[in-house]
Motif scaffolding. Structure first.
Motif, PDB file in Angstrom:
ATOM      1  N   GLU A  95       0.711  -1.086   0.020  1.00 40.65           N
ATOM      2  CA  GLU A  95       0.074  -0.027  -0.094  1.00 40.65           C
ATOM      3  C   GLU A  95       0.810   1.080  -0.114  1.00 40.65           C
ATOM      4  O   GLU A  95       1.635   1.498   0.835  1.00 40.65           O
ATOM      5  CB  GLU A  95      -0.780   0.041   1.289  1.00 40.65           C
ATOM      6  N   PRO A  96       0.967   2.127  -1.025  1.00 40.40           N
ATOM      7  CA  PRO A  96       1.653   3.205  -1.060  1.00 40.40           C
ATOM      8  C   PRO A  96       1.064   4.626  -0.442  1.00 40.40           C
ATOM      9  O   PRO A  96      -0.094   4.340  -0.072  1.00 40.40           O
ATOM     10  CB  PRO A  96       1.575   3.745  -2.685  1.00 40.40           C
ATOM     11  N   PRO A  97       1.682   5.567   0.014  1.00 41.18           N
ATOM     12  CA  PRO A  97       1.374   6.400   0.953  1.00 41.18           C
ATOM     13  C   PRO A  97       0.430   7.139  -0.049  1.00 41.18           C
ATOM     14  O   PRO A  97       0.626   7.398  -1.309  1.00 41.18           O
ATOM     15  CB  PRO A  97       2.611   7.217   1.220  1.00 41.18           C
ATOM     16  N   PRO A  98      -0.615   7.792   0.668  1.00 43.36           N
ATOM     17  CA  PRO A  98      -1.673   8.510  -0.192  1.00 43.36           C
ATOM     18  C   PRO A  98      -1.042  10.007  -0.883  1.00 43.36           C
ATOM     19  O   PRO A  98      -0.081  10.506  -0.422  1.00 43.36           O
ATOM     20  CB  PRO A  98      -2.570   8.949   0.803  1.00 43.36           C
ATOM     21  N   LEU A  99      -1.508  10.161  -2.144  1.00 48.91           N
ATOM     22  CA  LEU A  99      -0.834  11.311  -2.526  1.00 48.91           C
ATOM     23  C   LEU A  99      -1.867  12.295  -2.995  1.00 48.91           C
ATOM     24  O   LEU A  99      -2.824  11.795  -3.803  1.00 48.91           O
ATOM     25  CB  LEU A  99      -0.302  10.821  -3.945  1.00 48.91           C
ATOM     26  N   PRO A 144      -8.133  12.891  -4.435  1.00 48.67           N
ATOM     27  CA  PRO A 144      -8.489  11.421  -4.333  1.00 48.67           C
ATOM     28  C   PRO A 144      -9.569  11.356  -3.311  1.00 48.67           C
ATOM     29  O   PRO A 144      -9.354  11.643  -2.149  1.00 48.67           O
ATOM     30  CB  PRO A 144      -7.357  10.635  -4.092  1.00 48.67           C
ATOM     31  N   ALA A 145     -10.768  10.726  -3.671  1.00 45.49           N
ATOM     32  CA  ALA A 145     -11.978  10.457  -2.582  1.00 45.49           C
ATOM     33  C   ALA A 145     -12.762   9.437  -3.133  1.00 45.49           C
ATOM     34  O   ALA A 145     -13.728   9.654  -3.818  1.00 45.49           O
ATOM     35  CB  ALA A 145     -12.597  11.918  -2.382  1.00 45.49           C
ATOM     36  N   THR A 175      -6.172   6.770  -8.107  1.00 38.17           N
ATOM     37  CA  THR A 175      -6.986   6.579  -7.130  1.00 38.17           C
ATOM     38  C   THR A 175      -6.375   4.973  -6.470  1.00 38.17           C
ATOM     39  O   THR A 175      -5.674   4.335  -7.062  1.00 38.17           O
ATOM     40  CB  THR A 175      -8.482   6.192  -7.493  1.00 38.17           C
ATOM     41  N   LEU A 176      -6.697   5.008  -5.173  1.00 36.81           N
ATOM     42  CA  LEU A 176      -6.381   3.756  -4.448  1.00 36.81           C
ATOM     43  C   LEU A 176      -7.684   2.717  -4.343  1.00 36.81           C
ATOM     44  O   LEU A 176      -8.623   3.337  -4.073  1.00 36.81           O
ATOM     45  CB  LEU A 176      -5.665   3.909  -2.984  1.00 36.81           C
ATOM     46  N   MET A 177      -7.524   1.496  -4.644  1.00 37.02           N
ATOM     47  CA  MET A 177      -8.679   0.780  -4.568  1.00 37.02           C
ATOM     48  C   MET A 177      -8.462  -0.611  -3.746  1.00 37.02           C
ATOM     49  O   MET A 177      -7.643  -1.259  -4.367  1.00 37.02           O
ATOM     50  CB  MET A 177      -9.405   0.533  -5.931  1.00 37.02           C
ATOM     51  N   PRO A 178      -9.222  -1.092  -2.949  1.00 34.09           N
ATOM     52  CA  PRO A 178      -8.919  -2.456  -2.262  1.00 34.09           C
ATOM     53  C   PRO A 178      -9.657  -3.199  -3.373  1.00 34.09           C
ATOM     54  O   PRO A 178     -10.851  -3.475  -3.590  1.00 34.09           O
ATOM     55  CB  PRO A 178      -9.667  -2.571  -1.086  1.00 34.09           C
ATOM     56  N   VAL A 179      -8.921  -4.355  -3.565  1.00 33.50           N
ATOM     57  CA  VAL A 179      -9.295  -5.467  -4.256  1.00 33.50           C
ATOM     58  C   VAL A 179      -9.429  -7.076  -3.835  1.00 33.50           C
ATOM     59  O   VAL A 179      -8.225  -7.159  -3.493  1.00 33.50           O
ATOM     60  CB  VAL A 179      -8.830  -5.449  -5.896  1.00 33.50           C
ATOM     61  N   PHE A 181      -4.406   2.903  -8.979  1.00 31.46           N
ATOM     62  CA  PHE A 181      -4.672   3.244 -10.457  1.00 31.46           C
ATOM     63  C   PHE A 181      -4.130   4.575 -10.624  1.00 31.46           C
ATOM     64  O   PHE A 181      -4.306   5.393 -10.234  1.00 31.46           O
ATOM     65  CB  PHE A 181      -6.075   2.829 -10.678  1.00 31.46           C
ATOM     66  N   GLU A 182      -2.903   4.448 -11.783  1.00 30.67           N
ATOM     67  CA  GLU A 182      -2.588   5.881 -12.135  1.00 30.67           C
ATOM     68  C   GLU A 182      -2.887   6.194 -13.541  1.00 30.67           C
ATOM     69  O   GLU A 182      -3.263   5.387 -14.461  1.00 30.67           O
ATOM     70  CB  GLU A 182      -1.036   5.597 -12.405  1.00 30.67           C
TER      71      GLU A 182
END
Length: 348
Positions: free
Chosen positions: A30-34, A94-95, A267-271, A282-283
């Motif tokens: 898990e990368p740090p939030p950006l 991101p939200a 965005t970050l998404m748990p999968v 996802f970039e």
């Protein structure tokens, strides 16, 4: 007769060596939030040296055409640093929990403006002229079918086909995907896998409840159960794990991407893939024109990095549905799904 047997054996060996598909996404830390905020540079006008007082007096009394000529000689204001892009996505922080638009679907026109410059590690190449969120076209149609050709490598070597179907009725969705080999590859290495995702549709998009898979017609242990009351997810035979808001499964996530209001900023998404439950980043790569047997589409190109990266192209005028998917497995083998037909309906 011996020559035919030798040719068939050679083809079998090549098919076995070439085809070894991987269908799950790799784990990523898990990368740090950006967060990135884009602000246009303030317009700076070049100061003009005031003319002598005598000249001003003469100008005020001179003919009107002389005053107009002097006004036209003034240097124009500098253009803004960032040009507005015609993409229908909005750049926002991101939200994942931001709700998508629920208005009737309207297909946006293809984008033709150049992409903005990349800022930081994410290429924020799709700012929108409207900052109100995702376009109406991002709403998932009530029913649809996308058929894909499956290639091994990026040279168009076809090894199979895949069909995605979905239906939404009374706030409940069901998505299925069937992928199987065909032709000579199916003769020497038959393969068929079926995936299914079930859940509900809310203001936040898809909320999966169960993901399951079948291989060669038999159920596998690769599944996921989402308990939103207890905020837990059961993946395969693993102990329950803490469930995060916005989590998706292996089949629902490509369709959820088009429902996110902040997709253009990454965005970050748990999968949950059926084997594991991890966070994925996802970039945004940018806008690209994609040629497929189903047509030419102006698409948003996304990438999931890591040891086994996955890339997706979401078509703007097809409700941001995936028209091309590229996956590189942990051995470096490339598999490409490219749309051959798309059927959409608002009637369930």
């Amino acid at each position: 007769m011996a020559l035919l047997i030798a040719v068939a054996a050679s083809l079998g060996v090549h098919a076995l060596l070439l085809f070894a598909p991987e269908f799950d996404l790799p784990p990523f830390p898990e990368p740090p939030p950006l967060r990135a905020e884009l602000k246009p540079a303030p317009a700076i006008e070049t100061p003009l040296e005031p003319p002598p007082k005598a000249a001003l007096t003469a100008a005020s009394k001179g003919p009107a055409k002389h005053r107009q000529a002097r006004a036209a000689a003034r240097p124009p204001k500098p253009a803004p640093v960032l040009q507005a892009h015609a993409s229908p996505l909005a750049v926002a922080a991101p939200a994942i929990d931001s709700p998508p638009s629920t208005a009737p679907a309207i297909d946006p026109p293809p984008s033709t403006a150049p992409a903005a410059a990349a800022i930081g590690p994410l290429a924020l190449a799709t700012p929108s002229a409207a900052a109100a969120g995702m376009p109406d076209a991002s709403r998932l149609p009530a029913r649809g079918t996308i058929r894909y050709r499956v290639d091994r490598g990026d040279q168009g070597f076809m090894i199979g086909q895949s069909t995605h179907d979905w239906v939404v009725v009374d706030g409940v969705y069901r998505i299925t995907a069937v992928t199987e080999t065909n032709g000579l590859v199916a003769l020497f290495k038959p393969f068929r896998i079926e995936l299914e995702s079930r859940g509900t549709v809310t203001a936040a998009g898809l909320v999966p409840e169960r993901f399951s898979s079948r291989r060669e017609g038999r159920a596998t242990g690769e599944q996921a159960e989402f308990d939103w009351q207890q905020m837990q997810v059961h993946v395969g035979q693993r102990p329950p794990q803490a469930l995060s808001t916005g989590a998706q499964d292996l089949l629902s996530f490509p369709y959820q991407l088009g429902l996110l209001p902040d997709l253009a900023s990454g965005t970050l998404m748990p999968v949950a893939t059926g084997k594991k439950y991890e966070q994925y980043r996802f970039e945004v790569v940018g806008d690209e024109d994609v040629e497929t047997p189903a047509g030419s589409f102006r698409s948003l190109h996304l990438r999931v990095g890591g040891v086994s990266p996955t890339e997706l192209w979401l078509a703007y005028d097809r409700s941001l549905l995936p028209v091309k998917i590229l996956h590189t497995d942990h051995k470096g083998a490339i598999f490409v799904e490219i749309a051959t037909s798309i059927e959409l309906s608002e009637e369930p």
